[in-house]
Write a protein that holds these residues in place. Structure first.
Motif, PDB file in Angstrom:
ATOM      1  N   GLY A   1      75.075  75.195  35.607  1.00 56.69           N
ATOM      2  CA  GLY A   1      76.384  74.987  36.216  1.00 56.69           C
ATOM      3  C   GLY A   1      77.343  74.311  35.254  1.00 56.69           C
ATOM      4  N   GLN A   2      78.454  73.821  35.805  1.00 56.42           N
ATOM      5  CA  GLN A   2      79.526  73.263  34.992  1.00 56.42           C
ATOM      6  C   GLN A   2      79.516  71.740  34.953  1.00 56.42           C
ATOM      7  OE1 GLN A   2      81.601  75.306  33.203  1.00 56.42           O
ATOM      8  NE2 GLN A   2      80.219  76.898  33.960  1.00 56.42           N
ATOM      9  N   ASN A   3      78.461  71.100  35.443  1.00 51.89           N
ATOM     10  CA  ASN A   3      78.481  69.654  35.603  1.00 51.89           C
ATOM     11  C   ASN A   3      77.450  68.953  34.729  1.00 51.89           C
ATOM     12  OD1 ASN A   3      80.475  69.830  37.700  1.00 51.89           O
ATOM     13  ND2 ASN A   3      78.854  70.541  39.056  1.00 51.89           N
ATOM     14  N   TYR A   4      77.255  69.430  33.528  1.00 51.13           N
ATOM     15  CA  TYR A   4      76.240  68.872  32.639  1.00 51.13           C
ATOM     16  C   TYR A   4      76.424  67.370  32.448  1.00 51.13           C
ATOM     17  CZ  TYR A   4      73.589  68.112  28.315  1.00 51.13           C
ATOM     18  OH  TYR A   4      72.723  67.637  27.361  1.00 51.13           O
ATOM     19  N   TYR A   5      77.632  66.953  32.094  1.00 53.74           N
ATOM     20  CA  TYR A   5      77.853  65.536  31.815  1.00 53.74           C
ATOM     21  C   TYR A   5      77.817  64.690  33.078  1.00 53.74           C
ATOM     22  CZ  TYR A   5      78.869  66.655  26.974  1.00 53.74           C
ATOM     23  OH  TYR A   5      78.759  67.091  25.670  1.00 53.74           O
ATOM     24  N   GLU A   6      78.251  65.237  34.190  1.00 56.81           N
ATOM     25  CA  GLU A   6      78.150  64.487  35.434  1.00 56.81           C
ATOM     26  C   GLU A   6      76.687  64.195  35.768  1.00 56.81           C
ATOM     27  OE1 GLU A   6      80.226  66.305  38.625  1.00 56.81           O
ATOM     28  OE2 GLU A   6      82.187  66.221  37.631  1.00 56.81           O
ATOM     29  N   LYS A   7      75.822  65.155  35.525  1.00 59.38           N
ATOM     30  CA  LYS A   7      74.396  64.944  35.803  1.00 59.38           C
ATOM     31  C   LYS A   7      73.817  63.884  34.870  1.00 59.38           C
ATOM     32  CE  LYS A   7      73.921  69.571  37.660  1.00 59.38           C
ATOM     33  NZ  LYS A   7      73.516  70.962  37.423  1.00 59.38           N
ATOM     34  N   LEU A   8      74.202  63.942  33.593  1.00 54.34           N
ATOM     35  CA  LEU A   8      73.734  62.914  32.670  1.00 54.34           C
ATOM     36  C   LEU A   8      74.227  61.534  33.088  1.00 54.34           C
ATOM     37  CD1 LEU A   8      73.989  64.338  29.031  1.00 54.34           C
ATOM     38  CD2 LEU A   8      71.942  63.928  30.388  1.00 54.34           C
ATOM     39  N   GLN A   9      75.493  61.446  33.484  1.00 59.48           N
ATOM     40  CA  GLN A   9      76.049  60.157  33.894  1.00 59.48           C
ATOM     41  C   GLN A   9      75.321  59.599  35.110  1.00 59.48           C
ATOM     42  OE1 GLN A   9      80.103  61.371  34.377  1.00 59.48           O
ATOM     43  NE2 GLN A   9      80.471  61.464  32.186  1.00 59.48           N
ATOM     44  N   THR A  10      75.013  60.469  36.069  1.00 60.35           N
ATOM     45  CA  THR A  10      74.276  60.032  37.257  1.00 60.35           C
ATOM     46  C   THR A  10      72.907  59.494  36.864  1.00 60.35           C
ATOM     47  OG1 THR A  10      75.393  61.682  38.617  1.00 60.35           O
ATOM     48  CG2 THR A  10      73.362  60.762  39.487  1.00 60.35           C
ATOM     49  N   MET A  11      72.202  60.215  35.999  1.00 52.50           N
ATOM     50  CA  MET A  11      70.859  59.801  35.603  1.00 52.50           C
ATOM     51  C   MET A  11      70.882  58.533  34.750  1.00 52.50           C
ATOM     52  SD  MET A  11      68.750  63.345  35.026  1.00 52.50           S
ATOM     53  CE  MET A  11      69.890  64.053  33.854  1.00 52.50           C
ATOM     54  N   LEU A  12      71.872  58.400  33.883  1.00 53.59           N
ATOM     55  CA  LEU A  12      71.983  57.176  33.097  1.00 53.59           C
ATOM     56  C   LEU A  12      72.224  55.975  34.009  1.00 53.59           C
ATOM     57  CD1 LEU A  12      74.117  58.541  30.134  1.00 53.59           C
ATOM     58  CD2 LEU A  12      71.907  57.413  29.889  1.00 53.59           C
ATOM     59  N   ALA A  13      73.093  56.160  34.994  1.00 58.62           N
ATOM     60  CA  ALA A  13      73.382  55.061  35.915  1.00 58.62           C
ATOM     61  C   ALA A  13      72.162  54.683  36.746  1.00 58.62           C
ATOM     62  CB  ALA A  13      74.537  55.450  36.838  1.00 58.62           C
ATOM     63  N   GLY A  14      71.319  55.654  37.039  1.00 61.58           N
ATOM     64  CA  GLY A  14      70.135  55.402  37.853  1.00 61.58           C
ATOM     65  C   GLY A  14      68.879  55.101  37.061  1.00 61.58           C
ATOM     66  N   GLY A  15      69.012  55.005  35.735  1.00 63.81           N
ATOM     67  CA  GLY A  15      67.852  54.716  34.910  1.00 63.81           C
ATOM     68  C   GLY A  15      66.871  55.861  34.810  1.00 63.81           C
ATOM     69  N   GLN A  16      67.320  57.102  35.008  1.00 64.65           N
ATOM     70  CA  GLN A  16      66.438  58.265  34.995  1.00 64.65           C
ATOM     71  C   GLN A  16      66.831  59.289  33.937  1.00 64.65           C
ATOM     72  OE1 GLN A  16      66.620  59.737  39.034  1.00 64.65           O
ATOM     73  NE2 GLN A  16      64.930  58.433  39.675  1.00 64.65           N
ATOM     74  N   ALA A  17      67.640  58.890  32.962  1.00 67.33           N
ATOM     75  CA  ALA A  17      68.124  59.848  31.972  1.00 67.33           C
ATOM     76  C   ALA A  17      67.019  60.244  30.998  1.00 67.33           C
ATOM     77  CB  ALA A  17      69.295  59.250  31.204  1.00 67.33           C
ATOM     78  N   PRO A  18      67.115  61.444  30.422  1.00 71.51           N
ATOM     79  CA  PRO A  18      66.135  61.877  29.423  1.00 71.51           C
ATOM     80  C   PRO A  18      66.113  60.951  28.213  1.00 71.51           C
ATOM     81  CG  PRO A  18      67.462  63.727  30.174  1.00 71.51           C
ATOM     82  CD  PRO A  18      68.104  62.503  30.716  1.00 71.51           C
ATOM     83  N   ASP A  19      65.026  61.013  27.474  1.00 69.47           N
ATOM     84  CA  ASP A  19      64.891  60.216  26.252  1.00 69.47           C
ATOM     85  C   ASP A  19      65.822  60.717  25.155  1.00 69.47           C
ATOM     86  OD1 ASP A  19      62.275  58.589  26.947  1.00 69.47           O
ATOM     87  OD2 ASP A  19      61.927  60.669  27.537  1.00 69.47           O
ATOM     88  N   VAL A  20      65.949  62.034  25.046  1.00 69.47           N
ATOM     89  CA  VAL A  20      66.817  62.675  24.061  1.00 69.47           C
ATOM     90  C   VAL A  20      67.812  63.542  24.806  1.00 69.47           C
ATOM     91  CG1 VAL A  20      66.920  64.202  22.057  1.00 69.47           C
ATOM     92  CG2 VAL A  20      64.970  62.666  22.336  1.00 69.47           C
ATOM     93  N   MET A  21      69.099  63.406  24.461  1.00 76.40           N
ATOM     94  CA  MET A  21      70.152  64.122  25.181  1.00 76.40           C
ATOM     95  C   MET A  21      71.006  64.934  24.212  1.00 76.40           C
ATOM     96  SD  MET A  21      71.252  61.043  27.808  1.00 76.40           S
ATOM     97  CE  MET A  21      71.053  59.756  26.567  1.00 76.40           C
ATOM     98  N   TYR A  22      71.322  66.145  24.614  1.00 74.27           N
ATOM     99  CA  TYR A  22      72.174  67.038  23.826  1.00 74.27           C
ATOM    100  C   TYR A  22      73.631  66.725  24.148  1.00 74.27           C
ATOM    101  CZ  TYR A  22      73.871  71.540  21.923  1.00 74.27           C
ATOM    102  OH  TYR A  22      74.505  72.519  21.208  1.00 74.27           O
ATOM    103  N   PHE A  23      74.439  66.533  23.115  1.00 73.83           N
ATOM    104  CA  PHE A  23      75.846  66.168  23.283  1.00 73.83           C
ATOM    105  C   PHE A  23      76.726  66.942  22.326  1.00 73.83           C
ATOM    106  CE2 PHE A  23      74.879  62.562  25.907  1.00 73.83           C
ATOM    107  CZ  PHE A  23      76.090  62.148  26.460  1.00 73.83           C
ATOM    108  N   GLN A  24      77.992  67.075  22.709  1.00 68.35           N
ATOM    109  CA  GLN A  24      79.016  67.534  21.778  1.00 68.35           C
ATOM    110  C   GLN A  24      79.475  66.344  20.943  1.00 68.35           C
ATOM    111  OE1 GLN A  24      80.973  68.958  25.323  1.00 68.35           O
ATOM    112  NE2 GLN A  24      81.431  70.884  24.292  1.00 68.35           N
ATOM    113  N   GLY A  25      79.794  66.590  19.687  1.00 64.22           N
ATOM    114  CA  GLY A  25      80.032  65.505  18.751  1.00 64.22           C
ATOM    115  C   GLY A  25      81.257  64.667  19.014  1.00 64.22           C
ATOM    116  N   TRP A  26      82.162  65.133  19.849  1.00 59.28           N
ATOM    117  CA  TRP A  26      83.385  64.387  20.134  1.00 59.28           C
ATOM    118  C   TRP A  26      83.371  63.778  21.545  1.00 59.28           C
ATOM    119  CZ3 TRP A  26      82.458  69.458  19.883  1.00 59.28           C
ATOM    120  CH2 TRP A  26      82.808  70.273  20.947  1.00 59.28           C
TER     121      TRP A  26
END
Length: 456
Positions: A90-115
């Motif tokens: 879907g279109q909410n990749y960063y929203e999902k990462l933000q939710t997981m980071l806030a909840g302490g459930q984010a992946p160990d390694v995360m794919y990001f755009q450089g900017w």
């Protein structure tokens, strides 16, 4: 393969409650993954079994192919670390990462755009990789000169580039040949581009052909803005001053976004039907694009049946030469218990075997050297073009428009730069009036950001 869009980020103080407020989302737990839903159980290190690290994967089809195959290769090489890829659809990749980071459930390694990742550093949720780079000298090559703006922030390295998006000029050889116009080549100028566009704008019966297809937005226009020495910022990384209403910026955007469409009429209107006006359908002669655009021009996913006989050229020169060079890569969660294991996987991504997987499924490799050796032969054969060197050149000289706590998306939205650029393309306003109006709004965003940072 598609270009990638992201929401604006505006980080406050790094608490869990404020992190969710910054993201603008509720703490929902449902995550779509490639293998399983939710946050999987983590395997603790032991003498009898490997460490398991979780990896976020971008939502496009090529990325799933890349990282599932890359994980299999990695597992075949060693037994100490297992990688569990999770693809967020879907279109909410960063929203999902933000939710997981806030909840302490984010992946160990995360794919990001450089900017995009820099505001996450301000939240304290990303791990600086410099201790590993100091220990592993061979990996320092993954952050060569020119890559710093998308790899480092405030003197520390956080992202290692896995694939890139160098942008070049695609051109339709069929239209050039029909009009008897020489193909563009290294050393051509902005004046050459305009004259070539003039010669390639014509009608045959009721069919209109355009010499050039303009790009909208800020990201794809900053190389033109800087072509003759002007700069819209005092610096790319965390700028403090904006110069959007300077004479040089006004001049270049007036040509690109106003005159080529509305005065000279060498380019189709912004709202024109793609199937009748765009290069991938055979109706425009030139357009600036990146490697993700190759499948639209040739091969089974070509937008015109049979594809387009095309090649690519480097960006034109003014007094300077600039290009968009997008970098995409991996950051490490500061909360991970398995930083060493994460680093071991990042070493594999940067290896020739890892980059082979990147190339064979369509992404452009991380560095000019791997692009030339690995991606170039595969891509040029698959998509029927010759000038791999143009992509290599864009990797070497290219850059990004802006990084830091004030994002491009914020500038387009909150300073109303996006509507102003669209109005320019639509012929509703000239560049001078449009940029004079948005300049104080852009500067206000910067001033508010630095006030939150305590001035630094």
């Amino acid at each position: 393969m598609t270009a990638r869009t992201v929401p604006a980020l505006r980080p406050p103080q790094p608490t869990r409650r404020s992190f969710l407020a910054w993201a603008g989302i509720a703490p929902a737990a449902g995550i779509l993954t490639g293998r399983r839903a939710g946050a999987p159980e983590r395997q603790a290190p032991s003498e009898s079994g490997p460490v398991e690290i979780r990896l976020s994967v971008w939502g496009d089809v090529p990325d799933k192919d890349i990282y599932w195959n890359m994980a299999d290769d990695f597992h075949a090489q060693q037994q100490k670390v297992r990688v569990a890829p999770e693809q967020y659809l879907g279109q909410n990749y960063y929203e999902k990462l933000q939710t997981m980071l806030a909840g302490g459930q984010a992946p160990d390694v995360m794919y990001f755009q450089g900017w995009i990742w820099q505001p996450y550093v301000l939240q304290g949720v990303l791990l600086a990789l410099d201790p590993y780079l100091s220990r592993d000298k061979s990996m320092q090559r993954v952050v060569p000169p020119g890559y710093e703006a998308q790899s480092r922030f405030r003197g520390k390295t956080y992202m290692l580039t896995a694939d890139t998006g160098p942008m070049v000029i695609f051109y339709n050889k069929e239209l050039f040949d029909r009009a008897g116009v020489p193909y563009p080549k290294e050393g051509w100028t902005l004046d050459d581009l305009v004259e070539t566009a003039r010669r390639l704008t014509f009608k045959e019966g009721d069919t209109q052909y355009w010499g050039y297809q303009v790009n909208g937005g800020y990201l794809r226009n900053f190389p033109w803005m800087r072509l003759n020495g002007a700069r819209e910022w005092d610096r790319i990384e965390e700028p403090k001053k904006a110069f959007w209403d300077s004479a040089g910026i006004v001049k270049e955007l007036q040509l690109q976004l106003v005159d080529l469409i509305n005065r000279y009429r060498y380019a189709p209107p912004r709202t024109a039907q793609p199937e009748q006006n765009h290069i991938q359908f055979g109706y425009a002669a030139m357009k600036m694009e990146g490697p993700w655009f190759l499948p639209q021009m040739w091969g089974p996913k070509a937008r015109r049946e049979g594809g387009i006989n095309f090649d690519v050229a480097p960006m034109p020169r003014g007094t300077e030469q600039h290009a968009v060079h997008l970098q995409h890569g991996h950051v490490v969660n500061a909360a991970t218990r398995y930083a060493d294991a994460a680093w071991t996987f990042l070493q594999h991504v940067a290896s020739d075997q890892g980059q082979q997987r990147v190339a064979e499924f369509g992404r452009c490799c991380n560095l000019p050297e791997t692009t030339e050796r690995i991606w170039g032969p595969v891509a040029s054969r698959t998509f029927n073009f010759k000038n791999v060197a143009a992509f290599l050149h864009a990797q070497r000289i290219g850059s990004i428009n802006v990084t830091g706590g004030v994002s491009e998306a914020e500038i387009l939205r909150d300073a109303e730069l996006g509507p102003a650029l669209n109005d320019m393309m639509d012929g509703k306003i000239g560049a001078k009036d449009a940029l004079t109006a948005v300049q104080p709004k852009i500067q206000r965003l910067l001033d508010e950001y630095w006030a939150r940072q305590g001035g630094r």
